[in-house]
Design an enzyme around this catalytic site. Structure first.
Site, PDB file in Angstrom:
ATOM      1  N   LYS A 174       0.848  -1.057  -0.049  1.00  0.00           N
ATOM      2  CA  LYS A 174       0.186  -0.102   0.004  1.00  0.00           C
ATOM      3  C   LYS A 174       0.792   1.301   0.055  1.00  0.00           C
ATOM      4  CE  LYS A 174      -1.776   3.111   2.096  1.00  0.00           C
ATOM      5  NZ  LYS A 174      -1.717   4.583   1.517  1.00  0.00           N
ATOM      6  N   GLY A 227       6.437   4.966   8.446  1.00  0.00           N
ATOM      7  CA  GLY A 227       5.593   6.217   8.649  1.00  0.00           C
ATOM      8  C   GLY A 227       5.869   6.805   9.787  1.00  0.00           C
ATOM      9  N   SER A 228       4.820   7.399  10.285  1.00  0.00           N
ATOM     10  CA  SER A 228       4.945   8.215  11.509  1.00  0.00           C
ATOM     11  C   SER A 228       4.410   7.468  12.578  1.00  0.00           C
ATOM     12  CB  SER A 228       3.885   9.615  11.495  1.00  0.00           C
ATOM     13  OG  SER A 228       2.590   8.845  11.047  1.00  0.00           O
ATOM     14  N   GLY A 232       1.722   4.587  12.924  1.00  0.00           N
ATOM     15  CA  GLY A 232       2.431   3.362  13.413  1.00  0.00           C
ATOM     16  C   GLY A 232       1.876   2.457  14.540  1.00  0.00           C
ATOM     17  N   GLU A 249       9.144   1.045  11.191  1.00  0.00           N
ATOM     18  CA  GLU A 249      10.156   1.900  10.954  1.00  0.00           C
ATOM     19  C   GLU A 249       9.537   3.411  10.887  1.00  0.00           C
ATOM     20  OE1 GLU A 249      13.148   1.184  10.206  1.00  0.00           O
ATOM     21  OE2 GLU A 249      13.213  -0.902   9.811  1.00  0.00           O
ATOM     22  N   CYS A 283      13.936  10.082   7.354  1.00  0.00           N
ATOM     23  CA  CYS A 283      13.489   9.539   8.635  1.00  0.00           C
ATOM     24  C   CYS A 283      14.750   9.679   9.456  1.00  0.00           C
ATOM     25  CB  CYS A 283      13.052   8.170   8.628  1.00  0.00           C
ATOM     26  SG  CYS A 283      13.897   7.174   7.684  1.00  0.00           S
ATOM     27  N   GLU A 382      10.080  15.849  15.241  1.00  0.00           N
ATOM     28  CA  GLU A 382      10.579  15.617  13.810  1.00  0.00           C
ATOM     29  C   GLU A 382       9.815  16.526  13.134  1.00  0.00           C
ATOM     30  OE1 GLU A 382       9.181  11.879  11.890  1.00  0.00           O
ATOM     31  OE2 GLU A 382      11.224  11.657  11.190  1.00  0.00           O
TER      32      GLU A 382
HETATM   33  P1  NAD Z   1       2.056   8.395   7.595  1.00  0.00           P
HETATM   34  O1  NAD Z   1       2.264   7.758   8.982  1.00  0.00           O
HETATM   35  O2  NAD Z   1       1.257   9.661   7.568  1.00  0.00           O
HETATM   36  O3  NAD Z   1       2.022   7.564   6.575  1.00  0.00           O
HETATM   37  C1  NAD Z   1       2.555   6.423   6.176  1.00  0.00           C
HETATM   38  C2  NAD Z   1       1.685   5.373   5.381  1.00  0.00           C
HETATM   39  O4  NAD Z   1       0.615   4.921   6.279  1.00  0.00           O
HETATM   40  C3  NAD Z   1       0.989   5.837   4.186  1.00  0.00           C
HETATM   41  O5  NAD Z   1       1.002   5.059   3.212  1.00  0.00           O
HETATM   42  C4  NAD Z   1      -0.474   6.274   4.632  1.00  0.00           C
HETATM   43  O6  NAD Z   1      -1.281   6.281   3.717  1.00  0.00           O
HETATM   44  C5  NAD Z   1      -0.690   5.176   5.619  1.00  0.00           C
HETATM   45  N1  NAD Z   1      -1.647   5.507   6.832  1.00  0.00           N
HETATM   46  C6  NAD Z   1      -2.334   6.537   7.231  1.00  0.00           C
HETATM   47  N2  NAD Z   1      -3.145   6.162   8.156  1.00  0.00           N
HETATM   48  C7  NAD Z   1      -3.156   4.813   8.293  1.00  0.00           C
HETATM   49  C8  NAD Z   1      -4.080   4.209   8.911  1.00  0.00           C
HETATM   50  N3  NAD Z   1      -5.026   4.480   9.900  1.00  0.00           N
HETATM   51  N4  NAD Z   1      -3.988   2.811   8.987  1.00  0.00           N
HETATM   52  C9  NAD Z   1      -2.647   2.222   8.036  1.00  0.00           C
HETATM   53  N5  NAD Z   1      -2.134   3.094   7.055  1.00  0.00           N
HETATM   54  C10 NAD Z   1      -2.056   4.456   7.462  1.00  0.00           C
HETATM   55  O7  NAD Z   1       3.433   9.167   7.410  1.00  0.00           O
HETATM   56  P2  NAD Z   1       4.115  10.110   6.413  1.00  0.00           P
HETATM   57  O8  NAD Z   1       3.598  11.371   6.627  1.00  0.00           O
HETATM   58  O9  NAD Z   1       3.746   9.671   4.987  1.00  0.00           O
HETATM   59  O10 NAD Z   1       5.562   9.807   6.298  1.00  0.00           O
HETATM   60  C11 NAD Z   1       6.414  10.559   7.283  1.00  0.00           C
HETATM   61  C12 NAD Z   1       6.923   9.841   8.340  1.00  0.00           C
HETATM   62  O11 NAD Z   1       7.419   8.573   7.946  1.00  0.00           O
HETATM   63  C13 NAD Z   1       7.867  10.258   9.170  1.00  0.00           C
HETATM   64  O12 NAD Z   1       7.649  10.280  10.490  1.00  0.00           O
HETATM   65  C14 NAD Z   1       9.111   9.693   8.945  1.00  0.00           C
HETATM   66  O13 NAD Z   1       9.995   9.724   9.955  1.00  0.00           O
HETATM   67  C15 NAD Z   1       8.596   8.245   8.559  1.00  0.00           C
HETATM   68  N6  NAD Z   1       9.568   7.606   7.692  1.00  0.00           N
HETATM   69  C16 NAD Z   1      10.397   6.828   8.440  1.00  0.00           C
HETATM   70  C17 NAD Z   1      11.289   5.926   7.985  1.00  0.00           C
HETATM   71  C18 NAD Z   1      12.023   4.821   8.490  1.00  0.00           C
HETATM   72  O14 NAD Z   1      12.592   3.933   8.132  1.00  0.00           O
HETATM   73  N7  NAD Z   1      12.284   4.754  10.128  1.00  0.00           N
HETATM   74  C19 NAD Z   1      11.519   5.916   6.496  1.00  0.00           C
HETATM   75  C20 NAD Z   1      10.718   6.948   5.877  1.00  0.00           C
HETATM   76  C21 NAD Z   1       9.807   7.566   6.715  1.00  0.00           C
END
Ligand code: NAD
Length: 480
Positions: A174, A227-228, A232, A249, A283, A382
């Site tokens: 996804k 993601g965030s 997460g 992650e 990240c 962050e």
């Molecule tokens: P986000 O958490 O908003 O979204 C990430 C993913 O989760 C997207 O595909 C989104 O559609 C999905 N998502 C959103 N709500 C959801 C739900 N309720 N259930 C399941 N999936 C859902 O993050 P973002 O704003 O897209 O990305 C930025 C964040 O990602 C930052 O915090 C960054 O640090 C982190 N990040 C971490 C790494 C790592 O390896 N540690 C790498 C890249 C980004």
């Protein structure tokens, strides 16, 4: 050219349309560039079922060496299409073209690395009581779910989806609603390389709809989420409903610690680049620069000069920075800057947005902040934008205290020529990766990656990921 329709999902080897569509925007112009499918829970059901069918069929029966050969073929095609993939990513994410090209090459390198590893992950034999032969089998989980963000789609596909396929899982990906073109292109390339139908399924869509449906799907045996922190936690709760293991992650607020004996000529480009790469939307961004008091003023003067030379513009101009990914992200970053100014913090330098940057683009000039109190939100949260804070420290203990003093624990950089201090710091820092006299180690696909604390748990990249994307069965045979 990659000949794909952007508004489709890949399910069971077929490209399908969804009932609903959304729009993708070019962050460099703010203009719509493509329509994308928005998968719903029913589409996710179909994708999971397609994965299960693949495991019952050709993909599930395939030998490890043959899986590796297919991954190698995909890798060759990714390399061949690297320029097209980079152009798609630059347009979709707003990333300067050469950074996007590096991501495409990193994906090819992941495929090369894991293709070679596919038949080299072995079980063990275990000496046991008389009459027993005991051994372990490394087996795939089954269907794995991969929910990824928009900032590094190709690299994250490499370390997550490719590692899962290597171990014989069937993946449902996804991608993020803000940027999913290279994920779709990857599906197209995988089909062309002969990946069996259903081994890889791609369901673009909204997080709360498609992402949530995938995380809570009882047919999904493992979830990899990048993601965030907030999302997460939700994903982990949803997966817990059916006891599925989760790799998280998440974010970071990573320190780069500069001691007074550091080689500043070598350190300087790393210190800045770690904060501005991908406009700070990384990240593992090195967003906190901790500097020993004795060299603080001298290093600060050099950082200021570097910042003043930074240029921001459209991704295809390939300057130091592109725009932020969306108007929403720009709003978040600008909010932090506004509050920092209101709190009287000192912005000591900034880069410049070039005059021909389109007015509708989501541009933010990179800014450097000095003497930021370690407890201020600018040094704690962050920001996910091109914002670096510089913080002085008096001694090693204080450097460790400040470095470990956030909720996160992703990576850290240490600059010192003192070998004993290097070893002490590596032990004391509460992070998943420590870089000594460098930052990021060039991204090495071989190097296990993941966080501590709110930065998440589980490891991706390297051979370690292959243990994470497989489960272990112990066989104890009694034969007298
Ligand atoms: P986000 O958490 O908003 O979204 C990430 C993913 O989760 C997207 O595909 C989104 O559609 C999905 N998502 C959103 N709500 C959801 C739900 N309720 N259930 C399941 N999936 C859902 O993050 P973002 O704003 O897209 O990305 C930025 C964040 O990602 C930052 O915090 C960054 O640090 C982190 N990040 C971490 C790494 C790592 O390896 N540690 C790498 C890249 C980004």
């Amino acid at each position: 050219m990659i000949n794909m329709q952007t508004n489709q999902m890949l399910i069971g080897g077929e490209w399908k349309t969804a009932k609903t569509e959304g729009a993708l925007y070019d962050p460099s112009t703010g203009k719509e560039i493509a329509r994308i499918a928005l998968a719903d829970a029913h589409d996710v059901d179909e994708a999971v079922e397609a994965g299960q069918n693949a495991l019952q069929g050709e993909w599930g029966q395939m030998s490890a060496v043959e899986r590796g050969r297919i991954l190698a073929r995909i890798g060759h095609l990714v390399e061949k299409h690297a320029a097209d993939l980079a152009a798609l990513e630059a347009q979709d994410v707003g990333k300067p073209y050469s950074q996007a090209l590096a991501d495409a090459r990193a994906l090819a390198r992941y495929l090369e690395f894991y293709a070679g590893a596919a038949d080299k992950v072995h079980g063990q034999t275990i000496p046991y009581q008389a009459g027993y032969t005991v051994y372990t089998l490394r087996e795939p989980f089954g269907v794995t779910g991969h929910i990824i963000p928009w900032n590094y789609p190709m690299q994250i596909i490499g370390r997550s989806v490719v590692a899962a396929l290597t171990m014989g899982n069937a993946a449902v990906l996804k991608p993020a609603e803000e940027a999913c073109l290279t994920a779709l292109a990857f599906g197209f390339i995988a089909n062309e390389a002969g990946l069996p139908a259903g081994a890889l399924n791609i369901v673009p869509g909204l997080g709360e709809v498609a992402g949530d449906a995938l995380a809570r799907h009882p047919g999904v045996s493992h979830i990899s989420f990048t993601g965030s922190v907030g999302v997460g936690s939700k994903v982990q709760s949803a997966a817990a409903q059916h006891a599925a293991p989760v790799t998280l992650e998440l974010g970071g607020k990573s320190p780069q610690i500069v001691f007074e004996d550091a080689d500043l000529d070598k350190a300087l480009p790393f210190l800045v680049n770690a904060g501005i790469q991908n406009a700070g939307q990384t990240c593992s961004a090195g967003s906190r620069i901790l500097v020993h008091r004795n060299i603080y003023d001298a290093l600060l003067a050099r950082l200021v000069k570097s910042y003043q030379a930074l240029r921001v513009g459209p991704a295809m101009l390939d300057l130091n920075l592109g725009p932020l990914v969306s108007a929403k992200q720009k709003g978040i970053v600008d909010g932090y800057l506004k509050r920092a100014r209101a709190d009287g913090l000192v912005q000591i330098a900034s880069g410049e947005i070039v005059a021909d940057a389109p007015a509708g683009g989501f541009y933010t000039a990179p800014t450097l902040w000095t003497d930021v109190p370690p407890e201020h939100e600018l040094a704690q949260k962050e920001i996910f934008g091109p914002v670096q804070v510089v913080i002085p420290f008096e001694n090693e203990d204080q450097a460790v205290e400040i470095a470990n003093g956030t909720d996160f624990g992703l990576v850290a950089g240490v600059w010192t020529r003192d070998g004993a201090r290097q070893m002490r710091m590596a032990k004391k820092l509460r992070v998943g990766q420590v870089f000594i006299n460098n930052y990021g180690a060039g991204g090495g696909v071989e190097l296990p990656f993941g966080g501590m604390g709110r930065s998440g748990h589980g490891r991706e990249k390297g051979l370690e990921a292959l243990y994470g994307f497989s489960t272990l069965k112990t066989v104890a045979a009694f034969h007298e």
